[in-house]
Design a protein around this motif. Structure first.
Motif, PDB file in Angstrom:
ATOM      1  N   ASP A  87       8.661  12.172  16.936  1.00  0.00           N
ATOM      2  CA  ASP A  87       9.675  12.984  16.260  1.00  0.00           C
ATOM      3  C   ASP A  87       9.772  12.582  14.790  1.00  0.00           C
ATOM      4  O   ASP A  87      10.136  13.393  13.945  1.00  0.00           O
ATOM      5  CB  ASP A  87      11.050  12.825  16.921  1.00  0.00           C
ATOM      6  N   ILE A  88       9.451  11.347  14.493  1.00  0.00           N
ATOM      7  CA  ILE A  88       9.462  10.890  13.102  1.00  0.00           C
ATOM      8  C   ILE A  88       8.382  11.627  12.329  1.00  0.00           C
ATOM      9  O   ILE A  88       8.645  12.187  11.275  1.00  0.00           O
ATOM     10  CB  ILE A  88       9.290   9.362  13.022  1.00  0.00           C
ATOM     11  N   THR A  89       7.188  11.637  12.847  1.00  0.00           N
ATOM     12  CA  THR A  89       6.077  12.388  12.271  1.00  0.00           C
ATOM     13  C   THR A  89       4.905  12.388  13.248  1.00  0.00           C
ATOM     14  O   THR A  89       4.727  11.438  14.005  1.00  0.00           O
ATOM     15  CB  THR A  89       5.618  11.816  10.908  1.00  0.00           C
ATOM     16  N   ARG A  90       4.129  13.450  13.182  1.00  0.00           N
ATOM     17  CA  ARG A  90       2.911  13.510  13.997  1.00  0.00           C
ATOM     18  C   ARG A  90       1.695  13.021  13.211  1.00  0.00           C
ATOM     19  O   ARG A  90       0.622  12.852  13.768  1.00  0.00           O
ATOM     20  CB  ARG A  90       2.693  14.936  14.503  1.00  0.00           C
ATOM     21  N   ASP A  91       1.880  12.773  11.923  1.00  0.00           N
ATOM     22  CA  ASP A  91       0.803  12.250  11.083  1.00  0.00           C
ATOM     23  C   ASP A  91       0.702  10.744  11.319  1.00  0.00           C
ATOM     24  O   ASP A  91       1.652   9.994  11.036  1.00  0.00           O
ATOM     25  CB  ASP A  91       1.091  12.550   9.610  1.00  0.00           C
ATOM     26  N   VAL A  92      -0.429  10.296  11.840  1.00  0.00           N
ATOM     27  CA  VAL A  92      -0.589   8.891  12.239  1.00  0.00           C
ATOM     28  C   VAL A  92      -0.422   7.936  11.063  1.00  0.00           C
ATOM     29  O   VAL A  92       0.239   6.900  11.194  1.00  0.00           O
ATOM     30  CB  VAL A  92      -1.949   8.681  12.954  1.00  0.00           C
ATOM     31  N   GLU A  93      -0.986   8.265   9.912  1.00  0.00           N
ATOM     32  CA  GLU A  93      -0.866   7.367   8.758  1.00  0.00           C
ATOM     33  C   GLU A  93       0.581   7.279   8.275  1.00  0.00           C
ATOM     34  O   GLU A  93       1.059   6.196   7.939  1.00  0.00           O
ATOM     35  CB  GLU A  93      -1.803   7.810   7.619  1.00  0.00           C
ATOM     36  N   ASP A  94       1.287   8.408   8.236  1.00  0.00           N
ATOM     37  CA  ASP A  94       2.698   8.389   7.854  1.00  0.00           C
ATOM     38  C   ASP A  94       3.520   7.593   8.867  1.00  0.00           C
ATOM     39  O   ASP A  94       4.440   6.861   8.493  1.00  0.00           O
ATOM     40  CB  ASP A  94       3.261   9.812   7.766  1.00  0.00           C
ATOM     41  N   LEU A  95       3.182   7.725  10.144  1.00  0.00           N
ATOM     42  CA  LEU A  95       3.896   6.997  11.190  1.00  0.00           C
ATOM     43  C   LEU A  95       3.675   5.493  11.045  1.00  0.00           C
ATOM     44  O   LEU A  95       4.612   4.700  11.152  1.00  0.00           O
ATOM     45  CB  LEU A  95       3.474   7.480  12.574  1.00  0.00           C
ATOM     46  N   LYS A  96       2.442   5.093  10.769  1.00  0.00           N
ATOM     47  CA  LYS A  96       2.153   3.673  10.550  1.00  0.00           C
ATOM     48  C   LYS A  96       2.958   3.135   9.372  1.00  0.00           C
ATOM     49  O   LYS A  96       3.520   2.041   9.452  1.00  0.00           O
ATOM     50  CB  LYS A  96       0.667   3.461  10.288  1.00  0.00           C
ATOM     51  N   ALA A  97       3.022   3.913   8.282  1.00  0.00           N
ATOM     52  CA  ALA A  97       3.770   3.479   7.095  1.00  0.00           C
ATOM     53  C   ALA A  97       5.255   3.348   7.423  1.00  0.00           C
ATOM     54  O   ALA A  97       5.907   2.381   7.001  1.00  0.00           O
ATOM     55  CB  ALA A  97       3.558   4.472   5.950  1.00  0.00           C
ATOM     56  N   PHE A  98       5.795   4.288   8.191  1.00  0.00           N
ATOM     57  CA  PHE A  98       7.203   4.225   8.583  1.00  0.00           C
ATOM     58  C   PHE A  98       7.469   2.992   9.448  1.00  0.00           C
ATOM     59  O   PHE A  98       8.452   2.284   9.250  1.00  0.00           O
ATOM     60  CB  PHE A  98       7.609   5.499   9.333  1.00  0.00           C
ATOM     61  N   MET A  99       6.575   2.734  10.387  1.00  0.00           N
ATOM     62  CA  MET A  99       6.731   1.574  11.275  1.00  0.00           C
ATOM     63  C   MET A  99       6.636   0.260  10.493  1.00  0.00           C
ATOM     64  O   MET A  99       7.387  -0.682  10.760  1.00  0.00           O
ATOM     65  CB  MET A  99       5.677   1.606  12.384  1.00  0.00           C
ATOM     66  N   ARG A 100       5.719   0.192   9.521  1.00  0.00           N
ATOM     67  CA  ARG A 100       5.618  -1.019   8.683  1.00  0.00           C
ATOM     68  C   ARG A 100       6.911  -1.226   7.901  1.00  0.00           C
ATOM     69  O   ARG A 100       7.399  -2.345   7.781  1.00  0.00           O
ATOM     70  CB  ARG A 100       4.429  -0.916   7.721  1.00  0.00           C
ATOM     71  N   LYS A 101       7.466  -0.117   7.371  1.00  0.00           N
ATOM     72  CA  LYS A 101       8.720  -0.208   6.618  1.00  0.00           C
ATOM     73  C   LYS A 101       9.846  -0.713   7.523  1.00  0.00           C
ATOM     74  O   LYS A 101      10.610  -1.595   7.137  1.00  0.00           O
ATOM     75  CB  LYS A 101       9.079   1.153   6.035  1.00  0.00           C
ATOM     76  N   ALA A 102       9.942  -0.154   8.713  1.00  0.00           N
ATOM     77  CA  ALA A 102      10.977  -0.577   9.662  1.00  0.00           C
ATOM     78  C   ALA A 102      10.825  -2.067   9.979  1.00  0.00           C
ATOM     79  O   ALA A 102      11.814  -2.814   9.992  1.00  0.00           O
ATOM     80  CB  ALA A 102      10.915   0.261  10.936  1.00  0.00           C
ATOM     81  N   GLU A 103       9.595  -2.488  10.231  1.00  0.00           N
ATOM     82  CA  GLU A 103       9.352  -3.900  10.548  1.00  0.00           C
ATOM     83  C   GLU A 103       9.750  -4.800   9.379  1.00  0.00           C
ATOM     84  O   GLU A 103      10.405  -5.827   9.575  1.00  0.00           O
ATOM     85  CB  GLU A 103       7.881  -4.101  10.897  1.00  0.00           C
ATOM     86  N   LYS A 104       9.387  -4.404   8.170  1.00  0.00           N
ATOM     87  CA  LYS A 104       9.717  -5.186   6.970  1.00  0.00           C
ATOM     88  C   LYS A 104      11.232  -5.304   6.804  1.00  0.00           C
ATOM     89  O   LYS A 104      11.734  -6.332   6.355  1.00  0.00           O
ATOM     90  CB  LYS A 104       9.096  -4.520   5.742  1.00  0.00           C
ATOM     91  N   LEU A 105      11.964  -4.260   7.182  1.00  0.00           N
ATOM     92  CA  LEU A 105      13.420  -4.241   7.048  1.00  0.00           C
ATOM     93  C   LEU A 105      14.133  -4.762   8.304  1.00  0.00           C
ATOM     94  O   LEU A 105      15.355  -4.682   8.406  1.00  0.00           O
ATOM     95  CB  LEU A 105      13.885  -2.823   6.721  1.00  0.00           C
TER      96      LEU A 105
END
Length: 128
Positions: A87-105
């Motif tokens: 639901d966040i995004t179906r684009d795998v690269e965008d999803l990876k970037a979002f997950m990295r951001k969440a992890e960093k925060l």
């Protein structure tokens, strides 16, 4: 002399934000929101807001995702609850970037569909 024991609850309360990606009717979205709030509450998570995104989920360049990211950047939430991680995004690269951001925060992503917290695992360690 009778001793009295005082028990201290060690169960931590978590603060989060829900995210619903749907173009369904307002009534159906309300049902989804109520289900999400109930699921979060049963896991000791208090949702401060449920963000509803009715736009296309092809990428993460959306106003609702910006609002979700702003919540994470404020540093006042522990978890984002989603019906599905995609639901966040179906684009795998965008999803990876979002997950990295969440992890960093230090923000956990809880996927209701899978019934689990998800974390980004770098590709060189055998992850996605």
């Amino acid at each position: 002399m009778k001793k009295e024991l005082n028990f201290i609850s060690c169960q931590r309360k978590y603060i989060g934000v829900g995210f619903i990606k749907s173009r369904k009717s307002e009534g159906k979205i309300m049902e989804m929101g109520e289900e999400m709030i109930a699921k979060a509450k049963s896991s000791s998570v208090e949702l401060l807001e449920v963000i509803v995104d009715g736009s296309s989920g092809n990428d993460a360049d959306r106003q609702a995702i910006d609002k979700l990211a702003a919540w994470m950047e404020k540093g006042c939430i522990d978890v984002v609850v989603v019906r599905s991680i995609f639901d966040i995004t179906r684009d795998v690269e965008d999803l990876k970037a979002f997950m990295r951001k969440a992890e960093k925060l230090n923000v956990s992503i809880y996927d209701m569909e899978r019934g689990m917290n998800l974390a980004y695992i770098p590709q060189d360690s055998g992850g996605w």
